[in-house]
Enzyme design. Structure first.
Site, PDB file in Angstrom:
ATOM      1  N   ASP A   1       0.833  -1.190   0.000  1.00  0.00           N
ATOM      2  CA  ASP A   1       0.000   0.000   0.000  1.00  0.00           C
ATOM      3  C   ASP A   1       0.881   1.260   0.000  1.00  0.00           C
ATOM      4  OD1 ASP A   1      -3.011   0.886   0.444  1.00  0.00           O
ATOM      5  OD2 ASP A   1      -1.861   1.993   1.938  1.00  0.00           O
TER       6      ASP A   1
ATOM      7  N   HIS B   1      -7.335  -6.761   0.399  1.00  0.00           N
ATOM      8  CA  HIS B   1      -6.193  -5.845   0.303  1.00  0.00           C
ATOM      9  C   HIS B   1      -5.048  -6.208   1.237  1.00  0.00           C
ATOM     10  CE1 HIS B   1      -4.045  -2.109  -0.268  1.00  0.00           C
ATOM     11  NE2 HIS B   1      -4.262  -1.702   0.966  1.00  0.00           N
TER      12      HIS B   1
END
Length: 296
Positions: free
Chosen positions: A108, A272
Site C-alpha cells: 500500500d 487488500h
C-alpha cells in the site's frame, strides 16, 4: 504488544534527518526492509516477518507519520510527506543499522515509498516487492465512476486541512474499523492484537500526518513521477495483488512492466491485506523471490 507479535525481534529507534523512525529487527542473513500501508503500522508484517527471519535480517519500520515514528509538521507543498522524503528516511535508517544495500518489501503506501526508493536509490535497493498497488499516476489517470467510487480516499483525504482531519477525528475508531473491513475480504483474519495496535496509533497526529501523505501523493509525488517518467526500475521486482480487489480494477502485471525491466507477479485470493489474510502464501512468495539473489 510489539514484542508479543514479533517474538525474537528487538525494537530500534533511529534518528534520521531530524526525526525518529521506529522499527523492529530480527533474524540473520541478507537484509530486508518491510514497509506497511495505510492505516496500519509495521505490525501488519507480524505473520510474515518471522518466516523471513529464518533466512534474512528483517527490519519492519513505521513510516514517518505512522505508528511510533515521528510525525513532523508539513508545509503548503506537502514536501515533508513526499515519497522521496519518506524513502530517504528508510534508506538512512538501514544505513544506520549497517546496511548499504538491501531488498525492500512494501504494501500500500509503503509500496509507494518502496517504488520511489528503487527509482531514487538504484544502488541501494537490490530487490523490490510491491503488494497490492499500481502507481499513483495510474490511479489518477484511469478514473471512471466505478474506480472513483472505490478509491474515494484519494479525493477525501487530500481535501484542504483540516476538513478530513476533523471528520475522521469525530469518530476515529469507527473510521479505522470501517477502513479495515472495507478493504479486507476476511476481516476475521485480522489479529485482535494487531488491530489494537492500529487503533492505539490512530491518534490526531497520525490522522493529520496520513492526510498529508495522501496530499503529497496527489501533488508533489506526481510532479516527481512526471519529471523522471523515462526512468525505469532496474532491480528485479515482485508484484503481488488481490485478485478480486486490485486485480478486478487494473491489469496489474502489464502496468508494472511499463515501470520496471524485470517483473514477475501473482494474484492472491484475498482482500487488500495480503500479509494478514494470506501470510503463508506471501511468505513463500517472498522467500522464493529473495532467495534468487541473496547477496543483496
Amino acid at each position: 504488544m510489539t514484542a508479543k507479535l514479533f517474538p525474537g525481534f528487538t525494537q530500534v529507534r533511529v534518528t534520521v534527518g531530524g526525526i525518529t523512525i521506529n522499527a523492529v529487527r530480527g533474524g540473520v542473513g541478507p537484509p530486508v526492509l518491510m514497509l506497511h500501508g495505510y492505516p496500519q503500522t509495521h505490525v501488519m508484517w507480524h505473520r510474515v516477518a518471522p518466516g523471513l527471519a529464518s533466512r534474512h535480517t528483517v527490519v519492519c519500520a513505521d513510516l514517518r507519520g505512522y505508528g511510533d515514528s515521528d510525525k513532523p509538521d508539513s508545509d503548503p507543498g506537502h514536501q515533508p510527506y513526499a515519497k522521496r522524503v519518506m524513502a530517504r528516511d528508510q534508506v538512512e535508517l538501514m544505513r544506520a543499522l549497517g546496511f548499504d544495500r538491501f531488498a525492500v518489501v512494501g504494501h500500500d503506501r509503503g509500496a509507494r515509498v518502496a517504488r520511489r526508493m528503487a527509482l531514487d536509490h538504484p544502488d541501494t535497493v537490490g530487490r523490490l516487492a510491491v503488494l497490492d498497488i499500481v502507481p499513483t499516476a495510474t490511479v489518477y489517470g484511469t478514473l471512471d465512476q466505478v474506480h472513483a467510487t472505490t478509491v474515494w480516499r484519494y479525493f477525501f483525504l487530500v481535501q484542504p486541512p483540516d476538513l478530513p482531519e476533523r471528520l475522521i477525528g469525530a469518530d476515529p475508531s469507527y473510521y479505522l474499523t470501517h477502513t479495515l473491513r472495507e478493504w479486507c475480504a476476511t476481516p476475521d483474519r485480522l489479529a485482535a492484537d494487531a488491530v489494537a495496535e492500529y487503533r492505539r496509533c490512530f491518534d490526531p497526529a497520525t490522522i493529520r500526518a496520513t492526510c498529508e501523505d495522501y496530499r503529497a501523493g496527489a501533488s508533489v509525488d506526481l510532479d516527481h513521477d512526471a519529471s523522471d517518467a523515462d526512468h525505469r526500475i532496474a532491480c528485479p521486482t515482485l508484484v503481488l495483488w488481490s485478485a478480486t480487489g486490485l486485480g478486478a480494477a487494473y491489469d496489474v502485471l502489464p502496468t508494472w512492466r511499463q515501470q520496471a525491466d524485470n517483473v514477475r507477479g501473482k494474484a492472491l485470493d484475498c482482500g487488500h491485506f495480503l500479509a494478514e489474510e494470506r501470510p503463508e502464501e506471501v511468505t513463500a512468495q517472498l522467500l522464493a523471490f529473495l532467495a534468487a539473489d541473496e547477496d543483496t
